[in-house]
Enzyme design. Structure first.
Site, mmCIF file in Angstrom:
data_model
loop_
_atom_site.group_PDB
_atom_site.id
_atom_site.type_symbol
_atom_site.label_atom_id
_atom_site.label_comp_id
_atom_site.label_asym_id
_atom_site.label_seq_id
_atom_site.Cartn_x
_atom_site.Cartn_y
_atom_site.Cartn_z
ATOM 1 N N GLY A 95 13.330 6.812 32.271
ATOM 2 C CA GLY A 95 14.681 7.085 32.730
ATOM 3 C C GLY A 95 15.121 5.946 33.618
ATOM 4 O O GLY A 95 15.687 4.952 33.165
ATOM 5 N N ASP A 154 26.775 -1.240 33.677
ATOM 6 C CA ASP A 154 27.601 -1.828 34.732
ATOM 7 C C ASP A 154 29.071 -1.505 34.499
ATOM 8 O O ASP A 154 29.816 -1.190 35.440
ATOM 9 C CB ASP A 154 27.420 -3.347 34.771
ATOM 10 C CG ASP A 154 26.166 -3.776 35.507
ATOM 11 O OD1 ASP A 154 25.566 -2.933 36.204
ATOM 12 O OD2 ASP A 154 25.777 -4.956 35.384
ATOM 13 N N ARG A 180 29.654 2.486 34.904
ATOM 14 C CA ARG A 180 29.250 3.160 36.146
ATOM 15 C C ARG A 180 30.435 3.584 37.016
ATOM 16 O O ARG A 180 30.437 4.715 37.534
ATOM 17 C CB ARG A 180 28.283 2.263 36.927
ATOM 18 C CG ARG A 180 27.606 2.972 38.090
ATOM 19 C CD ARG A 180 26.400 2.194 38.585
ATOM 20 N NE ARG A 180 25.324 2.254 37.608
ATOM 21 C CZ ARG A 180 24.728 1.184 37.087
ATOM 22 N NH1 ARG A 180 25.096 -0.030 37.440
ATOM 23 N NH2 ARG A 180 23.760 1.322 36.209
ATOM 24 N N ARG A 214 42.778 33.307 52.892
ATOM 25 C CA ARG A 214 41.749 34.165 53.467
ATOM 26 C C ARG A 214 41.984 34.352 54.964
ATOM 27 O O ARG A 214 42.109 33.366 55.709
ATOM 28 C CB ARG A 214 40.369 33.542 53.210
ATOM 29 C CG ARG A 214 39.198 34.228 53.896
ATOM 30 C CD ARG A 214 38.962 35.613 53.372
ATOM 31 N NE ARG A 214 37.651 36.100 53.798
ATOM 32 C CZ ARG A 214 37.327 37.383 53.857
ATOM 33 N NH1 ARG A 214 38.218 38.303 53.509
ATOM 34 N NH2 ARG A 214 36.116 37.740 54.236
ATOM 35 N N HIS A 233 41.111 28.051 61.728
ATOM 36 C CA HIS A 233 39.884 27.957 62.509
ATOM 37 C C HIS A 233 39.368 26.516 62.448
ATOM 38 O O HIS A 233 39.258 25.928 61.371
ATOM 39 C CB HIS A 233 38.818 28.905 61.972
ATOM 40 C CG HIS A 233 39.227 30.345 62.015
ATOM 41 N ND1 HIS A 233 39.804 30.923 63.126
ATOM 42 C CD2 HIS A 233 39.140 31.332 61.085
ATOM 43 C CE1 HIS A 233 40.052 32.195 62.884
ATOM 44 N NE2 HIS A 233 39.671 32.477 61.643
ATOM 45 N N GLY A 267 30.749 34.185 51.009
ATOM 46 C CA GLY A 267 29.996 34.916 49.987
ATOM 47 C C GLY A 267 30.627 34.826 48.620
ATOM 48 O O GLY A 267 29.925 34.781 47.600
ATOM 49 N N GLU A 322 22.982 8.188 34.717
ATOM 50 C CA GLU A 322 23.456 6.794 34.762
ATOM 51 C C GLU A 322 23.074 6.104 36.068
ATOM 52 O O GLU A 322 23.859 5.388 36.680
ATOM 53 C CB GLU A 322 24.966 6.727 34.518
ATOM 54 C CG GLU A 322 25.327 7.038 33.081
ATOM 55 C CD GLU A 322 26.687 6.516 32.691
ATOM 56 O OE1 GLU A 322 27.045 5.394 33.123
ATOM 57 O OE2 GLU A 322 27.379 7.212 31.941
ATOM 58 N N THR A 348 20.221 7.183 39.291
ATOM 59 C CA THR A 348 20.174 8.139 40.392
ATOM 60 C C THR A 348 20.735 7.511 41.675
ATOM 61 O O THR A 348 20.849 6.287 41.799
ATOM 62 C CB THR A 348 18.735 8.594 40.661
ATOM 63 O OG1 THR A 348 17.977 7.460 41.133
ATOM 64 C CG2 THR A 348 18.086 9.169 39.410
#
Length: 394
Positions: free
Chosen positions: A141, A250, A253, A278, A288, A352, A375, A377
Site C-alpha cells: 500500500g 501527485d 492528490r 436544539r 452556548h 446522542g 491515496e 495516509t
C-alpha cells in the site's frame, strides 16, 4: 485556475471566472438534487450508484481532465477541485464513484501515446464507462515498491500474475491501469504500467470489500491469473511504472483532499442548523460558548483546508513539479485530518442524536476516516513533507 483580478494588475486574487462559478453551481445543484436523495440508501445497502453516475456523465461532470482533442473538456486540476468539493458534499461515496476516472484514466492522459489516448479516452466521453487504478496489493500500500504482481514478456504480449486490493470501482470498471514488476529484482525501478481490460480472461473480481464508510463506492479485490495483454497496452517503457504512478497521484492528490473539505463542509452545515434549533437551558445550543467556539473552529479549519487545496492545484497547473508535490501533501494531510476532526465535532454537537444512524453526521464521520488512509495516509504525507523540508535543495 483562480483568476488574477485585472483591476489590481499584480498580486494574488481568489476570484473565480464566470465559467468556474457556473461549474461550481452545476456540481452543487447536481449533488443536491441527484446525489443526496440516494446517499443514505446507497450507504446502507452498499449499492453501486450506476444511475447517478450515468446522470453525472450526461451533464458533463465526469472525465473533466480528458483533453479536448479526445472529446473531453480538458479542464485544469483547479477546475476539477471546484466540481469535486460539491460532489463530495453531496456524498463522498457517490462522489468518489463519479470522480475516480480522474485517477483511473490519469496514467493514460499523462503518459499514453497518441494511439493509446485515441483508443482508450474517447469511449469514456461517449458512455459512462469506469476506469480503475490498479496499484495497491495485499502487501503493498504505502510501500508501493513491495508489490508482487509480475508481468513477463512473451513475444508481442505480457503475461500478468498477481493480486490487487482496495481498487476503486474495479468491480464495475471497463478497464484498469495495472502496475506490475517487469524486473522484480530492480525494486521500484522494475515497475511497469499496463492497460488491462477487465473482461480479459484471467481477471477475476475476488471480493467487493465491505467498508466502514464511503460504502456507495465499489472497492474491490481482483486477481490476475495468466492475463495476457498486448505490448501496445504498456504505458511508456519498461521500468516507467513507478514514475507514472507517482506523477498520477501527485495530480489527483489535491482532488482527493478537496473531497475531505466537501465532507467537512456538509458536517459543518448540519451542525450549524442543528445548533440553531436544539434548545437546552432555555437557549439554542448555538448560544452556548462551548458549542459556538467548536463551530467557529470548524469554519476556520475548513476554509484553511480549502485554500491549501486550491494552492496545490494551482501550483500543479503551473507545472511547478517538486514544489507542487510538497503542497499537495500539505493539502492532503491537513484536509484529511480536518475532515475527521470536523465530522467528529459535528457528532458531538448533535449529542446522542449524532450517534444515531437516523441523523446524517454519523455517516459523515464514517466517511471522513478514509481520507486519512487512501491515496497516501496522513502519516505518509508527513513523511513526504519532512523529507522535502530536510532534503538539500539544488
Amino acid at each position: 485556475m483562480a483568476a488574477i483580478d485585472e483591476s489590481t494588475g499584480t498580486g494574488i486574487s481568489f476570484a473565480l471566472t464566470e465559467e468556474q462559478k457556473e461549474l461550481r453551481r452545476l456540481a452543487r445543484t447536481f449533488a443536491d438534487r441527484e446525489i443526496r436523495p440516494h446517499e443514505a440508501e446507497c450507504d446502507a445497502d452498499m449499492r453501486h450508484p450506476a444511475d447517478v453516475i450515468a446522470k453525472a456523465h450526461d451533464v458533463g461532470l465526469m472525465n473533466l481532465h480528458v483533453p479536448e482533442e479526445y472529446g473531453g473538456l480538458g479542464l485544469s486540476a483547479f477546475d476539477g477541485l471546484l466540481a469535486g468539493e460539491e460532489l463530495y458534499w453531496g456524498c463522498s461515496g457517490i462522489g468518489t464513484s463519479i470522480t475516480a476516472n480522474g485517477l483511473g484514466a490519469g496514467p493514460v492522459i499523462g503518459f499514453g501515446s497518441d494511439e493509446q489516448k485515441a483508443k482508450w479516452l474517447p469511449p469514456l466521453i461517449e458512455s459512462p464507462l469506469l476506469a480503475s487504478f490498479g496499484l495497491s496489493e495485499p502487501g503493498a500500500g504505502s510501500d508501493v515498491a513491495a508489490l508482487k504482481t509480475t508481468a513477463v514478456r512473451e513475444g508481442d504480449e505480457y503475461v500478468l500474475n498477481g493480486s490487487k486490493t482496495f481498487i476503486t470501482n474495479a468491480g464495475y470498471a471497463d478497464w484498469c491501469v495495472a502496475f506490475a514488476k517487469t524486473d522484480p529484482a530492480a525494486g521500484h525501478r522494475g515497475m511497469s504500467a499496463f492497460i488491462v481490460p477487465m473482461d480479459t480472461p484471467g481477471v477475476t473480481i475476488e471480493q467487493h470489500l465491505e467498508k466502514m464508510g464511503q460504502r456507495a463506492t465499489d472497492t474491490s479485490a481482483f486477481a490476475l491469473l495468466d492475463v495476457r495483454v498486448p505490448v501496445e497496452n504498456r504505458l511508456g517503457e519498461e521500468g516507467d511504472g513507478f514514475k507514472i504512478a507517482m506523477a498520477t497521484l501527485d495530480f489527483t492528490r489535491p482532488g482527493t483532499a478537496i473531497g475531505g473539505v466537501g465532507v467537512a463542509q456538509a458536517a459543518y452545515e448540519h451542525a450549524v442548523d442543528y445548533a440553531k434549533e436544539r434548545v437546552t437551558f432555555d437557549l439554542p445550543i448555538a448560544m452556548h460558548q462551548g458549542v459556538s467556539f467548536m463551530v467557529a473552529d470548524m469554519a476556520t479549519e475548513i476554509q484553511a483546508a480549502r485554500l491549501l487545496c486550491w494552492q496545490a492545484a494551482w501550483m500543479l497547473d503551473q507545472g511547478l513539479g517538486r514544489e507542487a508535490t510538497l503542497y499537495s501533501s500539505f493539502a492532503k494531510r491537513f484536509a484529511a485530518d480536518t475532515a475527521m476532526k470536523v465530522t467528529t465535532d459535528a457528532v458531538q454537537v448533535f449529542g446522542g442524536y449524532g450517534y444515531i444512524k437516523e441523523y446524517p453526521v454519523e455517516k459523515l464521520m464514517r466517511d471522513a476516516k478514509l481520507f486519512q488512509i487512501y491515496e497516501g495516509t496522513s502519516q505518509i504525507q508527513r513523511l513526504v513533507i519532512a523529507r522535502e523540508i530536510f532534503t538539500p535543495k539544488d
